[in-house]
Scaffold this motif. Structure first.
Motif, short mmCIF file in Angstrom:
data_model
loop_
_atom_site.label_atom_id
_atom_site.label_comp_id
_atom_site.label_asym_id
_atom_site.label_seq_id
_atom_site.Cartn_x
_atom_site.Cartn_y
_atom_site.Cartn_z
N THR A 1 -24.20 20.91 55.18
CA THR A 1 -24.15 22.22 54.92
C THR A 1 -25.29 22.87 54.67
OG1 THR A 1 -21.72 22.12 54.17
CG2 THR A 1 -23.09 24.33 53.89
N THR A 2 -25.89 23.93 55.58
CA THR A 2 -27.30 24.48 55.28
C THR A 2 -27.21 25.88 55.05
OG1 THR A 2 -27.59 25.05 57.61
CG2 THR A 2 -28.11 22.85 56.65
N LEU A 3 -28.32 26.55 54.72
CA LEU A 3 -28.05 27.95 54.38
C LEU A 3 -27.80 28.77 55.74
CD1 LEU A 3 -28.57 30.38 52.68
CD2 LEU A 3 -31.00 30.46 53.39
N ALA A 4 -28.25 28.17 56.87
CA ALA A 4 -27.93 28.77 58.04
C ALA A 4 -26.41 28.62 58.35
CB ALA A 4 -28.80 28.09 59.47
N THR A 5 -25.65 27.49 57.96
CA THR A 5 -24.28 27.21 58.52
C THR A 5 -23.49 28.15 57.58
OG1 THR A 5 -24.30 25.30 57.04
CG2 THR A 5 -24.80 24.87 59.25
N LEU A 6 -23.84 28.43 56.12
CA LEU A 6 -23.26 29.32 55.42
C LEU A 6 -23.09 30.74 56.06
CD1 LEU A 6 -24.55 27.93 52.02
CD2 LEU A 6 -22.15 27.63 52.84
N ASP B 1 -26.04 22.95 62.37
CA ASP B 1 -27.50 23.59 62.26
C ASP B 1 -28.18 22.82 63.29
OD1 ASP B 1 -29.78 24.48 61.98
OD2 ASP B 1 -29.61 24.73 59.79
N THR B 2 -28.35 23.06 64.33
CA THR B 2 -29.33 22.47 65.31
C THR B 2 -30.76 22.67 65.25
OG1 THR B 2 -29.00 23.98 66.96
CG2 THR B 2 -27.33 22.24 67.07
N GLY B 3 -31.07 23.71 64.54
CA GLY B 3 -32.52 23.80 64.25
C GLY B 3 -32.98 24.83 65.03
N THR C 1 -30.07 28.05 65.44
CA THR C 1 -28.95 27.92 66.15
C THR C 1 -28.09 27.14 65.34
OG1 THR C 1 -30.22 27.91 68.24
CG2 THR C 1 -27.64 27.48 68.31
N VAL C 2 -26.63 27.77 65.20
CA VAL C 2 -25.56 27.19 64.52
C VAL C 2 -24.58 27.15 65.54
CG1 VAL C 2 -23.87 27.05 62.61
CG2 VAL C 2 -26.24 27.91 62.29
N THR C 3 -23.95 25.89 65.78
CA THR C 3 -23.07 25.97 66.99
C THR C 3 -21.38 25.61 66.18
OG1 THR C 3 -23.39 23.32 67.40
CG2 THR C 3 -24.69 25.03 68.56
N PHE C 4 -20.45 26.02 66.98
CA PHE C 4 -19.02 25.92 66.54
C PHE C 4 -18.54 25.09 67.66
CE2 PHE C 4 -20.82 29.35 64.21
CZ PHE C 4 -19.81 29.11 62.89
#
Length: 357
Positions: free
Chosen positions: A274-279, A301-303, A311-314
């Motif tokens: 879990t990263t800030l971007a995914t949150l 979080d793919t960077g 980019t955050v992928t689902f």
């Protein structure tokens, strides 16, 4: 299920005997069997809106009575259009007595539409995607996960039930046999019973696949839950997911021979951190809709991409496998992406590579 199977199911249901009870039964039940998919009109507002509302209220028990009324209303308008210039006193009689001997019974037709609408929910329940029939009282997604979204065997059974009576009718006409008023009842009943038998077989084999996935050793890692996705045509082939505290183990299961084929490298999907971007992405419109629906979400979080956006992928692991109809490993269907700038603000959202504007 895909639309053609729904349409054919309604037509076959009507031929099983309902068309003998009320005029327009075949037309009404064919339309009603696909009517819940009117929610695809949400795609006008973009891919995320379409995803959020797909299998929404039109696929609920609460919505079915209104959809049945809509279908009967359309058929009534069609009936009135056919009566233009004719004697109103004969409006309750069939237009072509030789072709249509069943009486016009609107209340009965409404009940038949409800049956066809229920068939749509039942067929969609057999898939992995799932339905929420009790929404809004119960938001839980229910999925039988016993039939692929396109099942060739079911498709051929329904198609045969619709075509065979006409083919045999041509043969009978050549030998002078009188054409019956209603044809195909036996074929329709046979097709429906065969589909139920196939569901029963798949239900049993699905349970076996889950048991095999649960009891397989994954480097001594404890398994908390398992899932089995159906493979088209072959009821003994399943793709399974076993969840452990650190990773998901994918596998291909052959229930006929009790074989589980998996790789400790290629079939292991580690749970992403879990990263800030995914949150932030999880709290987006796409993220909330996706996590509400997905049973095995992988949020990664793919960077930073070439645009300088994070980019955050689902993705949903239930569709992470290959079949003759999709390449789930390379391009998982029903996948989304959220793009954020350096300030962690959402710049763009995509669903299946379609941008939400």
């Amino acid at each position: 299920m895909e639309p053609i199977t729904h349409f054919m199911t309604g037509a076959v249901l009507a031929r099983s005997g309902f068309n003998r009870k009320a005029a327009y039964a075949t037309l009404a039940m064919t339309l009603a069997a696909e009517a819940p998919d009117l929610d695809t009109l949400w795609s006008i507002r973009g891919p995320i809106a379409s995803f959020q509302h797909h299998r929404g209220w039109t696929h609920t028990f609460l919505g079915l009575p209104f959809e049945a009324a809509m279908i009967v209303g359309l058929v009534w308008l069609f009936h009135r259009w056919r009566l233009r210039g004719k004697d109103p006193e004969t409006s309750q009689q069939p237009i072509h007595p030789r072709k249509q001997t069943a009486p016009i019974r609107w209340v009965l037709l409404y009940c038949f539409c409800l049956i066809a609408l229920l068939s749509h929910i039942l067929l969609d329940w057999t898939n992995t995607y799932g339905v929420r029939p009790f929404f809004p009282f119960d938001p839980h997604w229910y999925a039988g996960s016993i039939v692929f979204i396109f099942e060739p065997i079911i498709f051929l059974l329904l198609l045969t039930a619709l075509i065979a009576p006409s083919l045999f009718g041509l043969i009978n006409s050549e030998v002078g046999v009188r054409k019956p008023a209603f044809r195909g009842r036996g074929w329709a009943i046979f097709a429906l019973l065969a589909i139920v038998a196939l569901w029963t077989l798949r239900f049993v084999e699905h349970a076996k696949a889950l048991q095999l996935a649960q009891t397989t050793d994954y480097n001594a890692a404890p398994v908390s839950r398992v899932f089995a996705s159906p493979f088209p045509t072959n009821p003994f082939h399943w793709e399974t997911i076993a969840e452990t505290p650190q990773f998901y183990q994918l596998a291909s299961v052959d229930t006929r021979n009790n074989l589980v084929t998996t790789s400790t490298q290629a079939d292991v999907i580690y749970k992403p951190p879990t990263t800030l971007a995914t949150l932030v992405a999880k709290r987006s419109w796409l993220g909330e809709a996706y996590l509400d629906w997905s049973q095995y979400p992988i949020v990664t979080d793919t960077g930073t991409n070439e645009e300088g956006l994070t980019t955050v992928t689902f993705r949903d692991l239930r569709f992470f496998y290959d079949t003759p109809f999709l390449t789930g490993r390379e391009k998982p269907p029903l996948s989304g992406a959220v793009f954020l700038n350096d300030d962690r603000r959402i710049v763009r959202m995509e669903m299946d590579n379609h941008v939400q504007h």
